[in-house]
Design a protein around this motif. Structure first.
Motif, PDB file in Angstrom:
ATOM      1  N   CYS A  73     -27.327  17.740  20.235  1.00 39.72           N
ATOM      2  CA  CYS A  73     -28.342  16.738  20.557  1.00 39.72           C
ATOM      3  C   CYS A  73     -29.522  16.837  19.585  1.00 39.72           C
ATOM      4  O   CYS A  73     -30.011  17.927  19.297  1.00 39.72           O
ATOM      5  N   CYS A  76     -32.746  17.780  22.197  1.00 45.63           N
ATOM      6  CA  CYS A  76     -32.914  19.063  22.904  1.00 45.63           C
ATOM      7  C   CYS A  76     -31.983  20.161  22.370  1.00 45.63           C
ATOM      8  O   CYS A  76     -31.946  21.258  22.912  1.00 45.63           O
ATOM      9  N   ASN A  78     -28.973  20.661  22.652  1.00 51.11           N
ATOM     10  CA  ASN A  78     -27.825  20.969  23.504  1.00 51.11           C
ATOM     11  C   ASN A  78     -26.536  20.700  22.723  1.00 51.11           C
ATOM     12  O   ASN A  78     -26.422  19.701  22.028  1.00 51.11           O
ATOM     13  N   CYS A  89     -26.159  12.711  24.940  1.00 51.26           N
ATOM     14  CA  CYS A  89     -26.400  14.032  25.521  1.00 51.26           C
ATOM     15  C   CYS A  89     -26.423  13.944  27.044  1.00 51.26           C
ATOM     16  O   CYS A  89     -27.116  13.091  27.607  1.00 51.26           O
ATOM     17  N   LYS A  91     -27.650  16.169  28.951  1.00 46.74           N
ATOM     18  CA  LYS A  91     -28.837  16.832  29.495  1.00 46.74           C
ATOM     19  C   LYS A  91     -30.066  15.934  29.456  1.00 46.74           C
ATOM     20  O   LYS A  91     -30.841  15.889  30.401  1.00 46.74           O
ATOM     21  N   CYS A  92     -30.229  15.212  28.320  1.00 49.45           N
ATOM     22  CA  CYS A  92     -31.472  14.446  28.181  1.00 49.45           C
ATOM     23  C   CYS A  92     -31.248  12.991  27.790  1.00 49.45           C
ATOM     24  O   CYS A  92     -32.210  12.226  27.705  1.00 49.45           O
ATOM     25  N   GLY A  94     -30.285  11.968  24.919  1.00 55.78           N
ATOM     26  CA  GLY A  94     -30.496  11.800  23.472  1.00 55.78           C
ATOM     27  C   GLY A  94     -29.186  11.557  22.747  1.00 55.78           C
ATOM     28  O   GLY A  94     -28.121  11.487  23.361  1.00 55.78           O
TER      29      GLY A  94
HETATM   30 ZN   LIG Z   1     -30.263  16.398  24.730  1.00 52.73          ZN
END
Ligand SMILES: [Zn+2]
Length: 112
Positions: A73, A76, A78, A89, A91-92, A94
């Protein structure tokens, strides 16, 4: 066929290498093949086996190591496996940049 051209390239690399090393026989060719390379493993093996006849690579085995398509990512950092070409992503939200999975290269060649 896409795989035929690739198999020819692999064989060319192997035979040139064997010639330079003055090898009499090629026993095994190992490949790194990214998930995103779009190459059919079975088709590639079939093409390779038909091409090696009457060369010093006849009877050699083609070992294919599949490399998963991984992304990192931009937001972040990741790292995750990219599935269904979904570069988002988890997680975020992105954007994932491809860090592996595009490989198409000869890793090593075993000769006698
Ligand atoms: Zn991310």
């Amino acid at each position: 066929m896409h795989e035929m051209a690739i198999a020819e390239g692999i064989l060319d690399i192997s035979l040139n290498y064997a010639k330079r090393e003055k090898a009499k026989k090629i026993a095994c060719v190992s490949l790194l093949l990214g998930e995103m390379s779009g190459v059919e493993t079975e088709a590639l093996t079939f093409c390779f086996e038909s091409l090696v006849k009457d060369t010093i690579a006849e009877g050699s085995s083609l070992v294919i190591n599949r490399i998963p398509l991984m992304g990192r990512c931009k937001e972040c950092a990741n790292e995750e496996h990219i599935e269904h070409y979904n570069f988002v992503c988890h997680k975020c939200g992105g954007t994932l940049e491809v860090i592996s999975g595009r490989e198409l290269q000869v890793e090593y060649i075993d000769m006698e």
